[in-house]
Scaffold this motif. Sequence first.
Motif, mmCIF file in Angstrom:
data_model
loop_
_atom_site.group_PDB
_atom_site.id
_atom_site.type_symbol
_atom_site.label_atom_id
_atom_site.label_comp_id
_atom_site.label_asym_id
_atom_site.label_seq_id
_atom_site.Cartn_x
_atom_site.Cartn_y
_atom_site.Cartn_z
ATOM 1 N N VAL A 127 0.834 -1.196 0.000
ATOM 2 C CA VAL A 127 0.000 0.000 0.000
ATOM 3 C C VAL A 127 0.870 1.247 0.000
ATOM 4 O O VAL A 127 1.816 1.348 0.792
ATOM 5 C CB VAL A 127 -0.921 0.045 1.245
ATOM 6 C CG1 VAL A 127 -1.776 1.293 1.214
ATOM 7 C CG2 VAL A 127 -1.797 -1.184 1.300
ATOM 8 N N HIS A 180 -4.992 6.114 -2.161
ATOM 9 C CA HIS A 180 -4.262 4.892 -1.841
ATOM 10 C C HIS A 180 -3.943 4.145 -3.130
ATOM 11 O O HIS A 180 -4.816 4.010 -3.997
ATOM 12 C CB HIS A 180 -5.098 3.971 -0.932
ATOM 13 C CG HIS A 180 -5.496 4.600 0.362
ATOM 14 N ND1 HIS A 180 -6.614 4.216 1.078
ATOM 15 C CD2 HIS A 180 -4.925 5.592 1.080
ATOM 16 C CE1 HIS A 180 -6.707 4.936 2.175
ATOM 17 N NE2 HIS A 180 -5.697 5.783 2.198
ATOM 18 N N TYR A 182 -2.444 0.466 -4.497
ATOM 19 C CA TYR A 182 -2.181 -0.908 -4.080
ATOM 20 C C TYR A 182 -1.407 -1.657 -5.174
ATOM 21 O O TYR A 182 -1.662 -1.454 -6.372
ATOM 22 C CB TYR A 182 -3.489 -1.650 -3.812
ATOM 23 C CG TYR A 182 -4.185 -1.304 -2.511
ATOM 24 C CD1 TYR A 182 -4.593 -2.306 -1.642
ATOM 25 C CD2 TYR A 182 -4.431 0.015 -2.147
ATOM 26 C CE1 TYR A 182 -5.235 -2.004 -0.443
ATOM 27 C CE2 TYR A 182 -5.070 0.333 -0.966
ATOM 28 C CZ TYR A 182 -5.468 -0.684 -0.113
ATOM 29 O OH TYR A 182 -6.098 -0.382 1.064
#
Length: 626
Positions: free
Chosen positions: A454, A497, A499
């Motif tokens: 992350v 975010h 990923y």
Amino acid sequence: MLAKLHDEPFDHKDWIFEIKWDGYRAVADLSKDEPEFYSRNGISFLSKFEKVARDFSRQKHQMILDGEIVAYDAKGRPNFQLLQQIGDHPDLALVYQVFDLLWLNGHSTENLPLVQRKELLKEALVETDVIRYCDHVEEKGISFYEEMHKLDLEGMIAKKSDSIYTEDHRSTDWLKVKFSQTDETIICGFTEPKGSRIGFGALILGKYVNDELIYCGHTGTGFNRGSLLEIRERLEAMAVKKSPFEKTPKTNSPVTWIRPELVCEIKYSEITNDGIFRHPVFVTIREDKEPEEVQGTSRSVTEKPEDMKPKTTVAKKTRVSDEETEITLNRHKVKLTHQDKIYFPKDNLTKGDIITYYQSVADFILPHLKNRPLSLNRFPNGIGKQGFYQKDAGENIPEWIKTTKVFSESTDEYIDYMLCNDKATLAYLNNLGCIDMNPWNSALPDLDHPDYLVLDLDPSKRNTFDDVIETALQVNEVLKSIKIQGYCKTSGSTGIHIYIPMDGKYDFDQVKDFAHILMKQVHEKLPELTTLERSLQKRSHDKIYMDYLQNRQGQTLASVYSIRPKEGAAVSMPLEWDELKPGMKPTDFNIHNALERIKEKGDLFKPVLGKGIDMMAALELLQDIK
């Protein structure tokens, strides 16, 4: 002088407003040759807080000061638990926040109006790194309260401008307005632990009402292995044969009664009509409080000054229904309570609306939660009141909810984490006040190897969301240059975010170090916009913090498709990279339109749980680029 609880902030031309500090109240008597520094109940603080006491010699006047000793954590926030651990942290950041002057150069100032006392104090006090003048604002209590809420402080103190100082008296001239539902209670006994639990099962709590000790609930949550044993040992030395209550409460298991001499602080969701705390969570022992001070049963006993009429309130009053409903999901019966309780005041969204949303997106969110320990971020009274974090499942959850025990080295105890694997558990958690879902990066059966990496782009208050978008796009350029497919989502708050699938191939240290390398690459491209400095004190106030440390075991971020507990009820939404354009706002995706978008796009985050990258190949490409 003591303050009474008050329910809501207000504006008034005859009042001033100060920060409510979460620390130890302390009086500094500098009127003699040798200083005295003591708590409200007369305990000397000179040796315990020597760092503060040393600076008394720098004061130029003979004075008696009233204030609060405050400890600050690494993020610069007041932290009462750290204050209690001062012996273990001698270098702890401490400040004595001085807000009143009782005596100056041979003369008592207690009968002077408050504003005059503060004017004298500001002029007389020599401020140092550890002794500071506590300033105030005039008249504008509501906006001040809102600012304190944004800063995640405990609340505010409202004081009548012309009030005199009355020692050991709790009057409506001083009022405390808190964000969180906290209170002090007296420990009156404890039950034995069950199963694998150690120390004790629950603490029996009481308060004085009209000089009679009254039962007000029990708490078995908020403890770790160390505190369970430490408190048990302390309570055993206070054991008595007879209940201290005139009317002994009924309990589910035998109780060891103790002398009602020890005060603890708790968090709670609400107080029943019978004066019983609902969902109380232990916070800490309050050594600075005497049991005689713990009076009353609820906020409803708060007196209001006759001349103070609030113009408005920050949020609408919470509506609470007495009805309970029971639904069946996954062949389990789930009891839902107070479905019309307002969770988002300005958006008029209820607890029932939150539960309905999560059930509608359950097929999409559950794969991202399955078999992952959850940190519960609970808002049982909605986002208008301060929430709290809970890791341990406790003893009272339904037997059909799956949990897993994980040893925590920081607390030296096993934490029983809940797992959200089905719709029934999802509804149960929402009913507890979990507005967003916060899973680990790793899942059972292998919690030591994360399923994804992350990258958390966390803007400062001076950054725009367009700045975050620019940074995210640069991250994608770095990833494309080493042939890695990243997947981005809005945080649902102010950040983004990103990923990267790992598929459990690497341990947390390897993933964290790789994330650090990637973030350094981005920082080299955007040095004026980004920072890798974690410390808030050292960090620039106009840069985006690229948080790679989220890749440690036990760290959590709001899951994809989670509602965030902020005004607007934004949803953490996955995006296609070509959708990430200037002008986009986090609130573009919210509880009202999320399901329609998810149905249209499908689960854009499904590949995050799929085949992992080849980290060594990526590092070799990165080396070739350099």
